[in-house]
Write a protein that holds these residues in place. Structure first.
Motif, PDB file in Angstrom:
ATOM      1  N   UNK B 255      62.077  71.141  38.834  1.00  0.00           N
ATOM      2  CA  UNK B 255      60.915  70.446  39.394  1.00  0.00           C
ATOM      3  C   UNK B 255      61.326  69.831  40.725  1.00  0.00           C
ATOM      4  N   UNK B 267      59.263  68.921  23.235  1.00  0.00           N
ATOM      5  CA  UNK B 267      58.191  67.928  23.332  1.00  0.00           C
ATOM      6  C   UNK B 267      58.723  66.611  23.873  1.00  0.00           C
ATOM      7  N   UNK B 268      59.874  66.190  23.355  1.00  0.00           N
ATOM      8  CA  UNK B 268      60.476  64.946  23.815  1.00  0.00           C
ATOM      9  C   UNK B 268      60.917  65.089  25.279  1.00  0.00           C
ATOM     10  N   UNK B 270      59.431  66.891  27.611  1.00  0.00           N
ATOM     11  CA  UNK B 270      58.222  66.742  28.436  1.00  0.00           C
ATOM     12  C   UNK B 270      57.821  65.274  28.509  1.00  0.00           C
ATOM     13  N   UNK B 271      57.851  64.600  27.346  1.00  0.00           N
ATOM     14  CA  UNK B 271      57.460  63.189  27.301  1.00  0.00           C
ATOM     15  C   UNK B 271      58.402  62.357  28.165  1.00  0.00           C
ATOM     16  N   UNK B 273      59.999  63.362  30.942  1.00  0.00           N
ATOM     17  CA  UNK B 273      59.573  63.571  32.332  1.00  0.00           C
ATOM     18  C   UNK B 273      58.399  62.648  32.662  1.00  0.00           C
ATOM     19  N   UNK B 274      57.459  62.606  31.737  1.00  0.00           N
ATOM     20  CA  UNK B 274      56.250  61.789  31.953  1.00  0.00           C
ATOM     21  C   UNK B 274      56.614  60.313  32.111  1.00  0.00           C
ATOM     22  N   UNK B 277      58.184  59.555  35.451  1.00  0.00           N
ATOM     23  CA  UNK B 277      57.170  59.484  36.512  1.00  0.00           C
ATOM     24  C   UNK B 277      56.351  58.208  36.439  1.00  0.00           C
ATOM     25  N   UNK B 278      56.073  57.782  35.180  1.00  0.00           N
ATOM     26  CA  UNK B 278      55.286  56.572  35.008  1.00  0.00           C
ATOM     27  C   UNK B 278      56.026  55.358  35.543  1.00  0.00           C
ATOM     28  N   UNK B 286      62.956  69.843  33.834  1.00  0.00           N
ATOM     29  CA  UNK B 286      62.760  69.828  32.379  1.00  0.00           C
ATOM     30  C   UNK B 286      64.022  70.460  31.819  1.00  0.00           C
ATOM     31  N   UNK B 374      62.651  54.197  25.196  1.00  0.00           N
ATOM     32  CA  UNK B 374      62.160  55.104  26.231  1.00  0.00           C
ATOM     33  C   UNK B 374      61.746  54.315  27.473  1.00  0.00           C
ATOM     34  N   UNK B 375      60.994  53.225  27.246  1.00  0.00           N
ATOM     35  CA  UNK B 375      60.478  52.454  28.373  1.00  0.00           C
ATOM     36  C   UNK B 375      61.636  51.835  29.163  1.00  0.00           C
TER      37      UNK B 375
END
Lengths: 289, 389
Positions: B255, B267-268, B270-271, B273-274, B277-278, B286, B374-375
């Motif tokens: 990316x 799935x984790x 992708x989450x 990456x999200x 970005x957040x 990825x 995660x946060x």
């Protein structure tokens, strides 16, 4: 209470004597699952982990009363194994195998539908009713018996969410990994319906990802009136279009399958959407207080 | 897996679908040789890249003589062709397909597609060929004809008749088109194609059907049983880092951000990456090292991530399930020591034996930032990047 599987479920493991099959069957037995039979063609009459092994699923069902099959065979043989289990008369087939060709899955799904047999997967972690039975590869200890139902298209992402829910002091009724492939067995809509009718489930969590329109379909069911609170997450907000993100089914095609559209559909349907994954467990716990 | 137009046409021709005569060229001279051999009044020179919309980007040229063929091939070969599917940087053209011109009376669209929702293959046709079919579906849905196949059954003649009379073909053309659609279905089934598209399908001045373009997507999960299809893969169409990752057994997609991510599970991943970005940073990739990540895979993951010069920090997010966190932490430490890491590394571990795992990371003597959630992980990444994010 739970859906699909419980303490009375009798499991036959197809591919029990393989390396993966043995490893995970042992964990399942340790969790308390009734693993009553294994199937490995050519190894009928032997036993593994103290469980009798048969040449065919039909024989295993006949001799042991198995009613759920777990498929742990290489992808090239997995569709055949799922059909064999359906033909033998089990109620549910759980397929863990990854990379099953789409054409095989189309034919197998039609075969299962014709016999009225349900499937979970393929390319999934399996199904677990905490404290009763674990059919798959999930780490059992992160789960706790409770009233939150959970459905997810992903593996470790499911564990992450389950772990958060458990850490927030709640437990789960049943957790189902429906798989990351384009053609799957039970989907969000069917599982929402099963959870609706389960008195042991108070709320449902849907963990989606890019690709297809399963989340939009689920949103439509909730929008039409759903009696329990529903929480949603969708992975892949930042995924580029046209690229397969690990799962065969996780791809944005043209303008279809985008995470932002799925989240918008969920929100419009009244589903509580969690955008920051780290806050999922706390959000559910807060709402169910 | 995608293939080039020329490969799609060659495969379709093997199954009996009429396509224009043509040949492949990698230099203007070769293009002239192909054209001379074809001995036609009109030629078409077409860039071979894995993207639609080539005509609008200047990648398709109609030529009247050999000089024009030479000039067109010289223009197209080596160009960075930009279309709505390539991104702004475009795609470098290595090959052109030179074919005889076709006298086109009308342009149609036909396709064999996987209908995910209905869990079966379906066949589509439209009289509005030569256009973006998504746009046709949006603006004039009544011009899209669609028929689902029953699993295990052939594509019946009547289904073809419905589609093709719907597309305003005459009876003779419907007979030709029926054979063509059935050939495409046979091909899709035999070679595990989940999308076969002819756009445009031309009706010639003489009233015959001929495929002017061809697009096929093959099911990656079925390539093992279709070795002839695997051979059609063009490595120049894939990012070199992605190619290398595939060889190492990693699931990697490059990316455009600056935070390398390494995660177990798609799935984790992708989450993650999200979440990056957040937090105001951007993921550089990825990378799914597999649900059961081990030291070897983590080491390979480092190698791939660090080959990307844009990476200024790395976030490892591992959920230890059946694989324990202490084992995974040992893997991260061993791999990081081996490669002499020069960018900040944030590690977030969760799951089985997490306390032991975090202790191993903290006592390693390496400058890891350890995050508990995660946060927190994403916030730490943003903070180590400082103002650069």
């Amino acid at each position: 209470m739970s859906i699909l599987v419980n303490k009375d479920t009798r499991v036959v493991v197809q591919g029990l004597t393989g390396k993966e099959g043995m490893f995970h069957a042992e964990q399942m037995i340790a969790y308390g699952t009734n693993v009553v039979a294994g199937v490995t063609p050519g190894k009928g009459g032997q036993s593994a982990l103290g469980v009798p092994v048969f040449n065919t699923v039909a024989e295993a069902v006949d001799k042991t009363g198995a009613n759920v099959s777990l498929v742990f065979v290489p992808a090239a043989f997995a569709a055949d194994s799922a059909c064999e289990a359906a033909d033998a008369g089990v109620d549910l087939v759980v397929v863990i195998s990854e990379h099953i060709p789409v054409m095989d899955m189309i034919r197998a799904k039609a075969f299962l539908n014709a016999r009225g047999v349900k499937m979970v997967g393929p390319n999934c972690p399996g199904i677990i009713t905490p404290g009763e039975c674990k059919i798959g590869i999930q780490p059992g200890y992160i789960h706790k018996p409770g009233t939150v139902g959970l459905v997810s298209r992903s593996g470790t992402l499911t564990y992450e969410v389950v772990h958060q829910i458990t850490s927030a002091g709640l437990g789960q009724s049943t957790c189902i990994g429906i798989g990351g492939d384009p053609i799957i067995g039970l989907n969000f809509v069917q599982l929402l319906e099963l959870f609706r009718d389960d008195p042991g489930t108070e709320a449902v969590c849907l963990i989606g990802e890019i690709g297809g329109d399963a989340e939009e379909q689920a949103a439509a069911v909730v929008a039409a009136g759903y009696p329990k609170p529903v929480f949603g997450f969708v992975a892949g907000l930042t995924a580029p279009p046209g690229k397969r993100m690990g799962h065969a089914g996780a791809i944005i095609s043209g303008s279809k399958g985008r995470a932002q559209d799925k989240l918008a559909a969920m929100e419009a349907a009244g589903i509580t959407v969690v955008r920051a994954l780290g806050e999922f467990g706390a959000t559910v716990a807060q709402a169910l207080k | 897996m995608n293939v080039h137009e020329y490969q799609a046409k060659e495969l379709m021709a093997q199954f009996g679908v009429p396509v224009p005569r043509g040949g492949l060229a990698q230099t203007p001279e070769e293009a002239v040789d192909v054209a001379r051999e074809l001995s036609s009044d009109v030629f078409v020179v077409k860039a071979q890249i894995h993207a639609g919309g080539r005509g609008k980007g200047g990648g398709v040229k109609v030529c009247r003589n050999l000089d024009e063929v030479k000039a067109a091939a010289a223009d197209i070969l080596g160009m960075h062709l930009v279309t709505h599917q390539t991104g702004p940087e475009g795609k470098l053209v290595h090959k052109v397909w030179v074919e005889e011109g076709t006298d086109i009376a009308r342009e149609l669209y036909v396709a064999v597609v996987l209908d995910r929702g209905a869990e079966r293959m379906a066949v589509m046709a439209s009289p509005s060929g030569g256009m973006d079919i998504e746009k046709v579906a949006e603006e004039t849905p009544e011009l899209i004809f669609f028929s689902r196949m029953e699993p295990g059954q052939p594509l019946w003649d009547f289904q073809c008749r419905q589609l093709l009379f719907g597309s305003s073909l005459d009876a003779g053309q419907v007979r030709q088109g029926t054979k063509m659609l059935q050939a495409l279905v046979t091909m899709a089934m035999a070679k595990d194609a989940t999308l076969v598209e002819i756009n445009p399908l031309a009706v010639t001045g003489e009233g015959n059907l001929i495929a002017l373009d061809g697009k096929i997507n093959f099911d990656d999960s079925a390539l093992r049983r279709n070795p002839d299809i695997s051979e059609l893969k063009d490595p120049t169409e894939t990012d070199p880092l992605e190619l290398e990752a595939t060889e190492l057994g990693l699931n990697y997609i490059r990316l455009d951000g600056n935070v390398g991510t390494m995660v177990n599970g798609a799935g984790l991943a992708m989450a993650t990456m999200d979440v990056v970005n957040m937090a105001g940073a951007r993921a550089a990739n990825f990378l799914d090292v597999g649900g059961g990540a081990n030291e070897e895979m983590i080491g390979k993951g480092f190698e791939i991530i660090l080959n990307d010069p844009n990476v200024q920090a790395i976030l490892i997010n591992i959920f230890g399930g059946i694989l324990r966190c202490d084992v995974l932490a040992g893997g991260v430490v061993a791999a990081a020591k081996k490669i002499d890491l020069k960018v900040p590394l944030v590690v977030r571990l969760e799951g089985t034996n997490v306390a032991e795992g975090r202790k191993i990371l903290e006592e390693s003597g390496l400058a890891f930032e350890v995050a508990a959630s995660m946060s927190e992980a994403a916030a730490k990444v943003a903070s180590v990047l400082g103002g650069q994010a």
